[in-house]
Design an enzyme around this catalytic site. Structure first.
Site, PDB file in Angstrom:
ATOM      1  N   ASP A   1      65.223  47.254 -14.831  1.00 39.50           N
ATOM      2  CA  ASP A   1      64.944  48.155 -13.663  1.00 39.50           C
ATOM      3  C   ASP A   1      63.945  48.856 -13.844  1.00 39.50           C
ATOM      4  O   ASP A   1      63.181  48.983 -14.835  1.00 39.50           O
ATOM      5  CB  ASP A   1      66.389  49.239 -14.097  1.00 39.50           C
ATOM      6  CG  ASP A   1      67.604  48.686 -13.822  1.00 39.50           C
ATOM      7  OD1 ASP A   1      67.791  47.535 -13.079  1.00 39.50           O
ATOM      8  OD2 ASP A   1      68.409  49.256 -14.195  1.00 39.50           O
ATOM      9  N   LYS A   2      63.380  49.120 -12.542  1.00 32.94           N
ATOM     10  CA  LYS A   2      62.116  49.763 -12.382  1.00 32.94           C
ATOM     11  C   LYS A   2      61.770  50.961 -13.403  1.00 32.94           C
ATOM     12  O   LYS A   2      60.724  50.829 -14.058  1.00 32.94           O
ATOM     13  CB  LYS A   2      61.959  50.423 -11.136  1.00 32.94           C
ATOM     14  CG  LYS A   2      60.606  51.254 -10.999  1.00 32.94           C
ATOM     15  CD  LYS A   2      60.622  51.855  -9.396  1.00 32.94           C
ATOM     16  CE  LYS A   2      59.325  52.732  -9.489  1.00 32.94           C
ATOM     17  NZ  LYS A   2      59.430  53.619  -8.111  1.00 32.94           N
TER      18      LYS A   2
END
Length: 335
Positions: free
Chosen positions: A155-156
């Site tokens: 995830d970012k």
């Protein structure tokens, strides 16, 4: 041979001609009798990952005469398999210079230590400035490999190790290891609440029925298994080590939130910030300013796709994560 590019919106799509698209007709060998169809196909067509073969089977590009059509059904041996390979499509963005924290690189693969805040793939709202852009600048040949060789996602706002295959053969082999659960992925996390010990979460995960940006525990979802061990307890939080058995989108975040122990700083699954009673001012300010999930991919272990040797890599969490642990430890000891 180079890929044949064409434009779709802001991105370049490459058709990889290195894989044959000629129709193949094979007979299931008798020694594969009893295997699941998807397992048998992986043995018969080793140049393709099991996930791609499964997709093509479900789409009708692989047919079996006189035998099973579902991936989970067993083969008897002797069935005729007709296989029409499809052109491999990779969607890439323009190469961009980027400082990459490369932990390991050789002719077959790269392992990158991704910082929190960096998006892995281009998408809506993120057409540039992603890890994929940086990888394409570092190794231009990655534009001929699906997803620029990226084997799995982070995830970012999750930091840590991410695996990239530099050749189509290496990428296929690594994706197969991932599908077969032969890649060990370990994380560090800080969650809300005081855990009494380690455990395992076995809850299926699917797209949220209303909010399509979120995932949720749903009985109709795909199986998901998360193992965790308690590393340290604080006044109102727990420091844990996590090992993934499966790799569903947002899996660790969803499983811990489902157990009412959402990860510290998780803006999507954590709900409103709850400050513990009697917390030091330093802890209060640290929690208020920690705006990402406290999750770090700390270790990868897998077989090298060329040599077969076990490769084990580990990186410490970034400074903000380490500070969070230190502040919680100081707060707990002062009580």
């Amino acid at each position: 041979m180079s890929a044949r590019p064409f434009k779709v919106g802001e991105y370049t799509v490459n058709l990889d001609p290195s894989m044959s698209t000629e129709k193949q007709i094979l007979t299931v060998p008798e020694e594969l009798a009893g295997l699941r169809l998807d397992q048998a196909l992986a043995r018969m067509f080793p140049d393709y990952s099991r996930s791609r073969l499964k997709e093509w089977l479900l789409a009708g590009f692989i047919t079996v005469s006189g035998g099973p059509q579902r991936p989970r059904d067993a083969v008897s041996g002797g069935e005729t398999v007709t296989f029409q390979p499809q052109p491999e499509v990779s969607v890439t963005a323009a190469p961009e210079p980027m400082a990459l924290d490369i932990v390991h690189e050789d002719d077959e693969l790269i392992v990158v230590n991704k910082p929190a805040g960096l998006v892995v793939h281009p998408g809506a709202g993120n057409p540039a400035g992603t890890l994929m852009n940086g990888l394409l600048h570092h190794v231009p040949a990655l534009n001929e490999i699906p997803r620029a060789g990226i084997v799995h996602r982070l995830d970012k706002d999750t930091s840590g190790l991410l695996l990239v295959g530099k050749t189509l053969t290496a990428h296929t082999a690594l994706v197969r290891q991932l599908a077969d659960r032969d890649i060990s992925r370990n994380y560090l996390a800080v969650c809300n609440g005081v855990l009494t010990g380690g455990g395992t979460v076995r809850e299926p995960i699917a797209r949220h029925p209303v909010d399509r940006k979120r995932m949720s525990v749903l009985q109709k979802g795909k199986p998901a298994v998360t193992h965790y061990t308690l590393k340290e307890r604080f006044a109102a939080h727990s420091y844990v080590g996590v090992r993934l058995e499966t790799g569903r989108t947002h899996q660790i975040r969803v499983h811990f939130a489902h157990r009412r122990h959402a990860l510290v700083g998780d803006q999507m699954y954590g709900g409103r910030l709850a400050l513990p009673k009697g917390a030091s001012e330093e802890l209060i300010q640290t929690l208020r300013h920690f705006k990402r999930q406290a999750l770090h991919a700390t270790r990868l272990a897998f077989k090298h796709p060329a040599s077969g040797a076990l490769l084990e890599l580990e990186v410490a969490p970034p400074g903000d994560f380490q500070k969070l642990i230190e502040v919680m430890r100081n707060d707990a000891s002062a009580r």
